[in-house]
Every structure is written in C-alpha cells, then in structure tokens.
Design a protein around this motif. Structure first.
Motif, PDB file in Angstrom:
ATOM      1  N   ALA A  67       0.830  -1.207   0.000  1.00 38.49           N
ATOM      2  CA  ALA A  67       0.000   0.000   0.000  1.00 38.49           C
ATOM      3  C   ALA A  67       0.866   1.259   0.000  1.00 38.49           C
ATOM      4  CB  ALA A  67      -0.926   0.002   1.211  1.00 38.49           C
ATOM      5  N   THR A 123       2.725   1.594  -3.477  1.00 40.63           N
ATOM      6  CA  THR A 123       1.807   1.937  -4.563  1.00 40.63           C
ATOM      7  C   THR A 123       1.360   3.385  -4.479  1.00 40.63           C
ATOM      8  OG1 THR A 123       1.009  -0.341  -4.745  1.00 40.63           O
ATOM      9  CG2 THR A 123      -0.432   1.396  -5.610  1.00 40.63           C
ATOM     10  N   TRP A 169      -4.918  -0.096  -5.123  1.00 37.29           N
ATOM     11  CA  TRP A 169      -4.800  -0.440  -3.712  1.00 37.29           C
ATOM     12  C   TRP A 169      -5.573  -1.719  -3.394  1.00 37.29           C
ATOM     13  CZ3 TRP A 169      -5.182   5.207  -1.551  1.00 37.29           C
ATOM     14  CH2 TRP A 169      -3.893   5.646  -1.229  1.00 37.29           C
ATOM     15  N   VAL A 194      -2.830  -4.595  -1.913  1.00 37.43           N
ATOM     16  CA  VAL A 194      -2.845  -4.969  -0.496  1.00 37.43           C
ATOM     17  C   VAL A 194      -2.927  -6.486  -0.335  1.00 37.43           C
ATOM     18  CG1 VAL A 194      -4.178  -4.830   1.637  1.00 37.43           C
ATOM     19  CG2 VAL A 194      -3.681  -2.749   0.344  1.00 37.43           C
TER      20      VAL A 194
END
Length: 319
Positions: free
Chosen positions: A133, A136, A185, A189
C-alpha cells in the motif's frame, strides 16, 4: 523471531535495505520490460472493431500473446518493447526501496505492538500488505505514466516524460495522475500480503537445495508471485483500463476502449461485453512476467543486502 521469517525482517541497516531494494527494482524492471509492454497491450484489448491504427486484415493482433508480441516488433520495432521504461525504472526503484523498508518497519511495529507475537503467516501478510500500500501510493503517478507510454502505438501522444507530466497536469489536473488508484490499492494490499506470506513459508523448503543461483530466494519469490498475481489479476486489468481514461483515451493503439466511470462499473461492463475471461486478459504473460520479476527482485535484494552487510562487518573488523 523464528528462523523462517528473520532474513527479510532483521538484516541490514535502513540505508542498506533501501539501497538493496533500489538495486533489485532497477535490475528486475529492465529484465521484464518487454513482457510488461505485451501484458499492458493485451489488457487494453477490447472485443470490438479493430483500431484504425492497426491493419484491418490482421485480426490476430487482437488475440494472444505471440500475435501481440509479433505485431509490436513488426510495426513499431524492437525498442517499442521498452516503451515507458524510464518512468517504469523510476517507479520500480522507488517502489522496491519503499516496499522493503515498509515491510521491515511494519514487522518491527507488529512485534512491539504484540509482544506475544502473531503467527508468522499473519505477520508476513500484514507487513506485506502495508508495504504494498505504501509503495503503490507513493509511486502511482509513475505507474500511470508507464501504462500510457506502453499503450502508445506508432502514433505518439506524449513525446517525452516531462511533456507527458505537463499535458496530464494541464488537461486532467493532479487527479489525473491517480486514475485507477482505488483498484490498485484493492489489488496490491492482498497481492503483497499473499506474496510475502507465501514467500516466507516456501523459502525454508528450498534453502537446503543445491540450486544454480545458490539459494531458494528466487524459486520462493517466483512461486509466491504466481499465487498472489492469479488471485488479484482482475483488479490489475481494471486499473490499466482506468489509467488510459481521460481526453487521450481514443488515441492509444486500441482506440475503442470504453469509458469507465468507476471500478465496479468497469468490471460490470467488461463481464457483460467480454465475459468472465475478459477480466483475465493477459494473465498468462503476466504470470510469465511475474515469476522472473519476483525471482530477480528477491534474489538481487538478498544478494545485494548480503554483500553490503558482509562489507560492513569486514570494515568493522578492521576498526
């Protein structure tokens, strides 16, 4: 800490971890760049009439990995396989550095927050998800630029990296750099959580084996990447489709990409028009790409970090 999870979480200083991650990202990106361009082209293909930029007699351009690869070589030349490589290299270097640093920091936080220790798999999953996360979010504009350059055919929309940044900022605003961040996301994740958990679990099984590269890092990294990539691939495809939305949408090599207003709508339209298989366009080449990319990344990271820590230990011995 158990032996099976200590190698990525404890070794090296923060600077060494950042440096090793940067080297790993740089080398990995260069190796897999051609596969990445082919994968992006496949993900952007839509089941309607051919782009006017492609020969109408060559319907195979719209089908399969090899046809796409051959078309790029024939129409655009071998250098086209590295389109978008500058922002991609910057992204991979930054992303890998942030990822490994965040992974280590998240692990240390979890160990301090839970003195009784979480199970190794849970700790690796949470730390990996946090690392993905963070990486990114920080590097996403570079990911978007990489996709747009890779989606260009013989007709060039952006002539340079700085020109692309200026055009996007002028025509789409700052939000234009973050098109598709939601599914990114949503993808990264669980992907990184699954990847690190699988990697940490598999690596001990290959450690004692006699492998050409001297360790089980590459094999465990490749297998972990295949498992994780398959699980979240539809979100990766939707992210690529959203990244080329905006005023330049009709100018890319596949000019018939529909307009998507949200992640859920994009997935619904893709399933309606292309079937469930439409969500997995480019999966085979993505898996082919993911295995060597993760293998090179993990192997390079481990070897670079080992080299730096050994050099530090040697220097300390002479002090």
């Amino acid at each position: 800490m158990s032996a099976r999870s200590s190698h990525l979480k404890d070794e090296g200083t923060k600077l060494q971890v950042i440096s090793a991650g940067a080297v790993a990202g740089l080398l990995s990106r260069f190796v897999i760049a051609p596969l990445d361009v082919v994968k992006i082209r496949l993900q952007l293909q839509h089941n309607s009439s051919l782009s006017p930029l492609a020969p109408t007699s060559d319907a195979s351009v719209r089908r399969g990995t090899w046809a796409t690869f051959s078309h790029i070589l024939r129409q655009e030349g071998v250098t086209a396989l590295w389109k978008g490589n500058i922002p991609a290299e910057l992204m991979y270097v930054c992303y890998a550095s942030i990822q490994f640093t965040a992974y280590r920091s998240a692990t240390l936080f979890l160990q301090s927050a839970f003195p009784s220790r979480l199970p190794d798999s849970a700790e690796s999953f949470i730390a990996g998800a946090a690392a993905g996360a963070a990486g990114t979010g920080v590097t996403y504009p570079l990911d978007l630029l990489r996709t747009r350059f890779a989606a260009q055919g013989q007709r060039r929309i952006y002539t340079s990296l700085w020109g692309a940044i200026g055009d996007i900022k002028r025509d789409e605003g700052l939000r234009g750099f973050f098109r598709g961040l939601g599914p990114a996301w949503g993808q990264i994740v669980p992907l990184m959580g699954i990847f690190f958990a699988t990697y940490e679990a598999l690596r001990p099984h290959f450690t004692g084996m006699s492998l050409p590269w001297g360790s089980g890092d590459a094999v465990a990294g490749a297998l972990g990447s295949v498992v994780a990539k398959t699980a979240v691939f539809p979100l990766d495809l939707v992210r690529k489709r959203l990244q080329v939305q905006g005023p330049t949408r009709s100018h890319y090599v596949y000019s018939d990409i529909p307009e998507y207003t949200s992640t859920l709508r994009a997935m619904r339209v893709i399933v309606q028009r292309e079937g469930l298989r439409g969500l997995y366009k480019g999966l085979p080449i993505s898996l082919i790409k993911a295995a060597p990319a993760s293998a090179v990344t993990l192997w390079t990271y481990e070897q670079t970090l080992k080299l730096m820590t050994n050099r530090t230990s040697t220097q300390m011995a002479f002090v």
